[in-house]
Design a protein around this motif. Structure first.
Motif, PDB file in Angstrom:
ATOM      1  N   GLY A 120      27.809  62.353  66.217  1.00 35.13           N
ATOM      2  CA  GLY A 120      28.080  63.925  66.204  1.00 35.13           C
ATOM      3  C   GLY A 120      27.375  64.293  64.974  1.00 35.13           C
ATOM      4  O   GLY A 120      27.528  65.173  64.522  1.00 35.13           O
ATOM      5  N   GLU A 121      27.110  63.725  64.087  1.00 35.97           N
ATOM      6  CA  GLU A 121      26.472  63.575  62.904  1.00 35.97           C
ATOM      7  C   GLU A 121      25.008  62.854  62.357  1.00 35.97           C
ATOM      8  O   GLU A 121      24.448  62.263  63.768  1.00 35.97           O
ATOM      9  CB  GLU A 121      27.649  63.218  62.265  1.00 35.97           C
ATOM     10  CG  GLU A 121      26.889  63.779  60.206  1.00 35.97           C
ATOM     11  CD  GLU A 121      27.375  62.053  59.223  1.00 35.97           C
ATOM     12  OE1 GLU A 121      28.889  62.338  58.776  1.00 35.97           O
ATOM     13  OE2 GLU A 121      27.242  61.174  59.719  1.00 35.97           O
ATOM     14  N   GLU A 149      20.045  70.047  61.612  1.00 31.37           N
ATOM     15  CA  GLU A 149      19.324  69.816  62.031  1.00 31.37           C
ATOM     16  C   GLU A 149      18.359  70.851  62.417  1.00 31.37           C
ATOM     17  O   GLU A 149      17.573  71.263  61.984  1.00 31.37           O
ATOM     18  CB  GLU A 149      19.396  68.637  62.943  1.00 31.37           C
ATOM     19  CG  GLU A 149      18.037  68.240  63.448  1.00 31.37           C
ATOM     20  CD  GLU A 149      18.186  67.062  64.712  1.00 31.37           C
ATOM     21  OE1 GLU A 149      17.597  66.672  64.607  1.00 31.37           O
ATOM     22  OE2 GLU A 149      19.827  67.177  65.102  1.00 31.37           O
ATOM     23  N   GLY A 172      33.369  67.654  58.972  1.00 29.81           N
ATOM     24  CA  GLY A 172      32.332  68.161  60.004  1.00 29.81           C
ATOM     25  C   GLY A 172      31.346  69.190  59.341  1.00 29.81           C
ATOM     26  O   GLY A 172      30.476  69.506  60.000  1.00 29.81           O
ATOM     27  N   ASP A 173      31.158  68.654  58.141  1.00 26.95           N
ATOM     28  CA  ASP A 173      30.377  69.812  57.527  1.00 26.95           C
ATOM     29  C   ASP A 173      29.070  68.408  56.401  1.00 26.95           C
ATOM     30  O   ASP A 173      29.918  68.156  55.780  1.00 26.95           O
ATOM     31  CB  ASP A 173      30.927  70.840  56.471  1.00 26.95           C
ATOM     32  CG  ASP A 173      31.763  71.590  57.298  1.00 26.95           C
ATOM     33  OD1 ASP A 173      30.865  72.481  57.845  1.00 26.95           O
ATOM     34  OD2 ASP A 173      32.999  71.941  56.986  1.00 26.95           O
ATOM     35  N   ARG A 182      27.180  64.189  53.748  1.00 28.43           N
ATOM     36  CA  ARG A 182      28.706  64.541  54.314  1.00 28.43           C
ATOM     37  C   ARG A 182      30.222  65.031  53.776  1.00 28.43           C
ATOM     38  O   ARG A 182      30.399  64.249  52.556  1.00 28.43           O
ATOM     39  CB  ARG A 182      28.988  63.858  55.809  1.00 28.43           C
ATOM     40  CG  ARG A 182      29.782  64.084  56.131  1.00 28.43           C
ATOM     41  CD  ARG A 182      30.710  63.128  57.013  1.00 28.43           C
ATOM     42  NE  ARG A 182      31.357  62.192  56.032  1.00 28.43           N
ATOM     43  CZ  ARG A 182      32.899  61.123  56.453  1.00 28.43           C
ATOM     44  NH1 ARG A 182      33.397  61.325  58.018  1.00 28.43           N
ATOM     45  NH2 ARG A 182      32.855  60.208  55.699  1.00 28.43           N
ATOM     46  N   ALA A 209      28.294  70.252  60.354  1.00 29.81           N
ATOM     47  CA  ALA A 209      27.090  69.383  60.619  1.00 29.81           C
ATOM     48  C   ALA A 209      26.308  69.402  61.967  1.00 29.81           C
ATOM     49  O   ALA A 209      24.820  69.050  62.250  1.00 29.81           O
ATOM     50  CB  ALA A 209      27.601  67.840  61.158  1.00 29.81           C
ATOM     51  N   GLU A 210      26.732  69.950  62.934  1.00 25.03           N
ATOM     52  CA  GLU A 210      26.466  69.760  64.405  1.00 25.03           C
ATOM     53  C   GLU A 210      25.301  70.478  64.561  1.00 25.03           C
ATOM     54  O   GLU A 210      24.380  70.809  65.392  1.00 25.03           O
ATOM     55  CB  GLU A 210      27.298  70.212  65.127  1.00 25.03           C
ATOM     56  CG  GLU A 210      27.956  72.046  64.916  1.00 25.03           C
ATOM     57  CD  GLU A 210      29.313  71.575  66.129  1.00 25.03           C
ATOM     58  OE1 GLU A 210      29.428  73.868  66.028  1.00 25.03           O
ATOM     59  OE2 GLU A 210      29.432  70.985  66.439  1.00 25.03           O
ATOM     60  N   ARG A 211      24.984  72.029  63.838  1.00 26.97           N
ATOM     61  CA  ARG A 211      24.060  73.013  63.515  1.00 26.97           C
ATOM     62  C   ARG A 211      22.720  72.873  62.103  1.00 26.97           C
ATOM     63  O   ARG A 211      21.714  72.763  61.982  1.00 26.97           O
ATOM     64  CB  ARG A 211      24.784  74.183  62.834  1.00 26.97           C
ATOM     65  CG  ARG A 211      25.217  74.786  64.213  1.00 26.97           C
ATOM     66  CD  ARG A 211      24.919  74.847  65.105  1.00 26.97           C
ATOM     67  NE  ARG A 211      24.236  76.297  65.101  1.00 26.97           N
ATOM     68  CZ  ARG A 211      24.156  77.374  65.524  1.00 26.97           C
ATOM     69  NH1 ARG A 211      24.948  77.260  65.385  1.00 26.97           N
ATOM     70  NH2 ARG A 211      22.863  77.666  65.035  1.00 26.97           N
TER      71      ARG A 211
END
Length: 239
Positions: free
Chosen positions: A6-7, A179, A160-161, A52, A175-177
């Protein structure tokens, strides 16, 4: 930096992208722009980091940092919540040396640092709101989530950031956004470099952006914004 589930791996993608372009890309991608308050700077100008978030809240003792380092993975960035205090420095040369030994890529501090010459000699990027000679003289009660989240001004960040930092400041992106944001930032960068080159060649920014056409459209439709106009013609200035 090794990718985890997820990263996204981001340091290389951020290598030549300034934080203003990342902020612009957040706007374009409808991602919240979570920026540290103005005034944060690298101890050594010109340094930059991306990685991260390794969150930690400081309560007056370095033990919480040492515990965080035990959880660190290569490329993490230690993000320290010291409440933005201006009456103490919460990190110095020993903590930064230990961070380096743990594989941490840098530190971002909502507060102050000390041992400035030593930090400059170590070379690991440290971003803070300035230097102060006195360390903590308090020892507050530790909260349950001391290693789970960190407050940074108005923002709450976690593992998560992703944190981005350079001479213009510090940003936090989920992190999910990340890319998507970096790809968009790269597109904006290409457009702006092209625009800058054309200005140097004699084509003004007003000409490039069809500014007279924008003024005419705005006169006919007051809701027609310049940002909307730029998106229509494929320009990039505001975001």
């Amino acid at each position: 930096m090794t990718a985890r589930p997820g990263e996204v791996v981001v340091p290389e993608a951020f290598a030549d992208l300034p934080t203003p372009l990342v902020a612009d890309a957040c706007l374009r991608c409808d991602v919240p722009v979570r920026a540290a308050d103005p005034g944060i700077r690298a101890v050594v100008a010109g340094q930059r980091i991306a990685g991260r978030v390794l969150p930690v809240r400081h309560y007056g003792s370095v033990d919480v940092f040492l515990e965080a380092f035990g959880r660190a993975e290569a490329g993490d960035v230690l993000v320290i919540d010291n409440g933005g205090r201006s009456d103490e420095a919460c990190v110095g040369d020993l903590v930064v040396l230990e961070a380096e030994a743990a594989g941490v890529a840098g530190l971002v501090v909502w507060g102050l640092h000390r041992d400035t010459p030593e930090l400059a000699a170590i070379g690991l990027p440290v971003f803070s709101y300035g230097s102060y000679p006195r360390g903590p003289v308090r020892l507050d009660e530790r909260e349950t989530g001391a290693l789970v989240t960190a407050r940074f001004g108005l923002h709450l960040v976690s593992a998560g950031d992703i944190v981005f930092a350079d001479d213009d400041g510090v940003l936090f992106v989920a992190a999910e956004r990340a890319e998507q944001v970096l790809v968009t930032a790269r597109q904006i960068w290409r457009t702006e470099r092209d625009q800058a080159g054309r200005i140097r060649e004699g084509q003004t920014l007003r000409q490039q952006t069809a500014f007279d056409d924008y003024l005419a459209r705005r006169a006919a439709d007051p809701s027609y914004t310049f940002r909307r106009h730029l998106r229509r013609i494929g320009g990039a200035i505001e975001e």
